[in-house]
Design a protein around this motif. Structure first.
Motif, PDB file in Angstrom:
ATOM      1  N   PHE A  87      32.651  37.624  42.850  1.00 20.74           N
ATOM      2  CA  PHE A  87      33.347  38.776  43.428  1.00 20.74           C
ATOM      3  C   PHE A  87      34.816  38.472  43.687  1.00 20.74           C
ATOM      4  CE2 PHE A  87      29.206  40.582  43.829  1.00 20.74           C
ATOM      5  CZ  PHE A  87      29.375  41.936  44.034  1.00 20.74           C
ATOM      6  N   ALA A  88      35.120  37.243  44.002  1.00 20.68           N
ATOM      7  CA  ALA A  88      36.502  36.871  44.304  1.00 20.68           C
ATOM      8  C   ALA A  88      37.359  36.711  43.058  1.00 20.68           C
ATOM      9  CB  ALA A  88      36.521  35.578  45.111  1.00 20.68           C
ATOM     10  N   HIS A  89      36.763  36.269  41.946  1.00 20.46           N
ATOM     11  CA  HIS A  89      37.569  35.834  40.806  1.00 20.46           C
ATOM     12  C   HIS A  89      37.332  36.608  39.512  1.00 20.46           C
ATOM     13  CE1 HIS A  89      39.079  32.438  43.078  1.00 20.46           C
ATOM     14  NE2 HIS A  89      37.852  32.114  43.412  1.00 20.46           N
ATOM     15  N   ALA A  90      36.379  37.549  39.466  1.00 22.75           N
ATOM     16  CA  ALA A  90      36.106  38.266  38.215  1.00 22.75           C
ATOM     17  C   ALA A  90      37.372  38.975  37.735  1.00 22.75           C
ATOM     18  CB  ALA A  90      34.982  39.272  38.406  1.00 22.75           C
ATOM     19  N   LEU A 150      30.602  42.511  49.812  1.00 20.60           N
ATOM     20  CA  LEU A 150      31.343  41.498  49.059  1.00 20.60           C
ATOM     21  C   LEU A 150      32.586  42.094  48.396  1.00 20.60           C
ATOM     22  CD1 LEU A 150      28.325  39.643  47.417  1.00 20.60           C
ATOM     23  CD2 LEU A 150      30.002  38.598  48.970  1.00 20.60           C
ATOM     24  N   ALA A 151      32.439  43.290  47.842  1.00 24.73           N
ATOM     25  CA  ALA A 151      33.575  43.929  47.176  1.00 24.73           C
ATOM     26  C   ALA A 151      34.683  44.263  48.167  1.00 24.73           C
ATOM     27  CB  ALA A 151      33.111  45.192  46.454  1.00 24.73           C
ATOM     28  N   THR A 186      37.095  43.533  45.075  1.00 20.17           N
ATOM     29  CA  THR A 186      36.524  43.502  43.723  1.00 20.17           C
ATOM     30  C   THR A 186      36.461  44.896  43.116  1.00 20.17           C
ATOM     31  OG1 THR A 186      35.112  41.738  44.564  1.00 20.17           O
ATOM     32  CG2 THR A 186      34.571  42.625  42.387  1.00 20.17           C
ATOM     33  N   ARG A 187      36.688  44.968  41.820  1.00 15.45           N
ATOM     34  CA  ARG A 187      36.439  46.209  41.084  1.00 15.45           C
ATOM     35  C   ARG A 187      34.938  46.284  40.810  1.00 15.45           C
ATOM     36  NH1 ARG A 187      40.580  45.252  36.300  1.00 15.45           N
ATOM     37  NH2 ARG A 187      40.160  43.097  36.923  1.00 15.45           N
ATOM     38  N   LEU A 188      34.209  46.950  41.692  1.00 11.49           N
ATOM     39  CA  LEU A 188      32.746  46.962  41.664  1.00 11.49           C
ATOM     40  C   LEU A 188      32.226  48.300  41.154  1.00 11.49           C
ATOM     41  CD1 LEU A 188      29.898  45.841  42.468  1.00 11.49           C
ATOM     42  CD2 LEU A 188      30.324  46.829  44.744  1.00 11.49           C
ATOM     43  N   ILE A 212      35.564  50.776  44.316  1.00  9.61           N
ATOM     44  CA  ILE A 212      34.109  50.747  44.153  1.00  9.61           C
ATOM     45  C   ILE A 212      33.628  52.095  43.622  1.00  9.61           C
ATOM     46  CG2 ILE A 212      31.894  50.474  45.334  1.00  9.61           C
ATOM     47  CD1 ILE A 212      33.378  48.717  47.390  1.00  9.61           C
ATOM     48  N   THR A 213      32.815  52.066  42.569  1.00  8.51           N
ATOM     49  CA  THR A 213      32.255  53.285  41.999  1.00  8.51           C
ATOM     50  C   THR A 213      30.737  53.182  41.911  1.00  8.51           C
ATOM     51  OG1 THR A 213      32.715  52.369  39.802  1.00  8.51           O
ATOM     52  CG2 THR A 213      34.282  53.979  40.672  1.00  8.51           C
TER      53      THR A 213
END
Length: 448
Positions: free
Chosen positions: A168-171, A224-225, A230-232, A260-261
């Motif tokens: 979640f941190a690095h994707a 987490l996002a 994060t682009r979740l 987040i979507t």
């Protein structure tokens, strides 16, 4: 490449309807609207008032190649997809070998270039031990990172908290999650076995793959996002309670700030647990199809923009596999050929507008995944189109199924609309009767 002029269409794009023509040149949309004079040598297709829309972009399919090709493969399932008005797909990593490194990812692109009728991209799968691969991934190499936060095959269940946090941190690209809590499901399975042995009734699937398991896992993904920005993208939401998590966040702008979507799938919008009595394991899927209350809540969330995207989670299995007992019958439903038709049933019933269907199946997918020059009917964009006859019924029969598995939960049903034509990159790949077998699909490109 042949020029094509589609005349007398009802063109629907970006919430606007207009009567007119659309000209395709060199695989792209050259002109839209009004009456267009056919260039010399152009093929002319008279739409006769039918609906012309951007083709559906399906952000979640399992085409089973490599390694599971008795169920389906890229050639057969992409043909079924274009017959259903789907012009692009994004395929999942739980195949054999799993798509968990760049070499496996590129091997799938190479195979798709040889056989796929539709445009394509592939997810890189996350595991407990490939964080370094994810960190170093070229943002243009894949559509997204897929994390199974619930049950999966092999080692693709990511349950190491430190690894999850690292992903979640690095994707470098969007993270797409399957959210179910595996310990909860395992406890429910054990309780069902204790009561019924191997003869667990299929209608209990929604209780075994429970709403509580979905809610707990989705809460974790959102948390987490938010923590890491994060682009979740949370796949296949199936409960009313999960929708409340997204609605609350969007009201507060928290989810929009974290990018987040949420996605719903066509079978969760169409079926409820009442359908297990009729269809049994044909509609066994993960997450499970739940109650009518959940189904109606999902439809309402689509209308209110709480759900951003509609997809299929197309996942074929052989008919013989599906005849097994509850624990033996695999989860998954073949859907790409009939996904849009099932959504148009909601239109005919007054539950969804045509504008909403196009937004959720095309425009929003292009925006979520940063697709380059696709997802809209715009001059200069790739000519990925679907022509829909809203007035001509289509009966689903075994004879007109294109899935390699040879069955559909919709078999015997008459849909009130039909796909009259599909174009992929300007190529007429489906004419309402026959799908092309030519590998005309292109690798999806991204603005990242």
């Amino acid at each position: 490449m042949t020029r094509t002029l589609i005349t007398n269409a009802e063109i629907l794009n970006e919430g606007i309807r207009q009567q007119g023509d659309l000209l395709i040149e060199q695989g792209r949309i050259a002109q839209i609207g009004g009456q267009i004079t056919a260039p010399a040598g152009a093929k002319v297709v008279d739409a006769n008032g039918k609906l012309l829309i951007p083709g559906m972009i399906d952000d979640q399919v399992h085409f089973r190649e490599p390694g599971l090709t008795a169920k389906g493969d890229m050639a057969t399932e992409s043909r079924a997809a274009v017959a259903g008005g789907i012009t692009s797909f994004m395929e999942m990593p739980n195949v054999q070998p799993q798509t968990t490194n760049v070499e496996a990812l590129e091997a799938k692109f190479a195979r798709a270039a040889e056989v796929s009728v539709a445009n394509h991209s592939f997810y890189l799968g996350a595991t407990n031990d490939n964080l370094d691969v994810i960190k170093s991934l070229d943002p243009h190499a894949a559509c997204g990172i897929k994390i199974f936060m619930g049950a999966s095959t092999g080692n693709m269940l990511v349950d190491n908290e430190q690894t999850l946090a690292g992903i979640f941190a690095h994707a470098p690209i969007p993270v797409a999650t399957h959210c179910e809590d595996s310990p909860m499901i395992a406890a429910n399975e054990a309780a069902a076995r204790a009561k019924y042995g191997e003869a667990v009734p299929i209608h209990l699937h929604g209780e075994i793959r429970s709403r509580e398991a979905c809610i707990a896992s989705t809460k974790l993904a959102i948390s987490l996002a938010r923590t890491y920005g994060t682009r979740l993208h949370v796949l296949h939401i199936s409960t009313a309670e999960e929708l409340a998590l997204f609605e609350e966040g969007k009201k507060l702008s928290a989810l929009r700030d974290a990018n987040i979507t949420a996605e719903a799938c066509v079978h969760h919008l169409y079926y409820s647990d009442a359908d297990y009595a009729r269809l049994g394991t044909q509609i066994k899927c993960n997450p499970s199809i739940k109650t009518e209350r959940d189904r109606l809540a999902l439809l309402d969330a689509v209308r209110r923009d709480i759900i951003d995207i509609i997809a299929t989670d197309h996942a074929p299995h052989t008919w013989e596999e599906k005849q097994g007992t509850y624990f033996n019958a695999p989860s998954g439903v073949p859907l790409v050929q009939h996904a849009l038709l099932s959504l148009f049933e909601h239109y005919h019933a007054g539950a969804l507008s045509l504008e909403t269907i196009v937004q959720k199946t095309s425009h929003a997918v292009a925006e979520r995944f940063n697709l380059k020059e696709r997802g809209y009917l715009r001059e200069g964009y790739h000519a990925d189109l679907a022509l829909v006859d809203l007035e001509q019924p289509f009966k689903v029969t075994k004879d007109n199924l294109l899935y390699k598995c040879g069955w559909s939960s919709f078999e015997g049903q008459t849909m009130r609309s039909r796909i009259a034509g599909t174009w992929v990159g300007g190529h007429h790949v489906y004419d309402g009767e026959t799908a092309s077998q030519q590998p005309l699909g292109q690798r999806l490109q991204f603005n990242r």
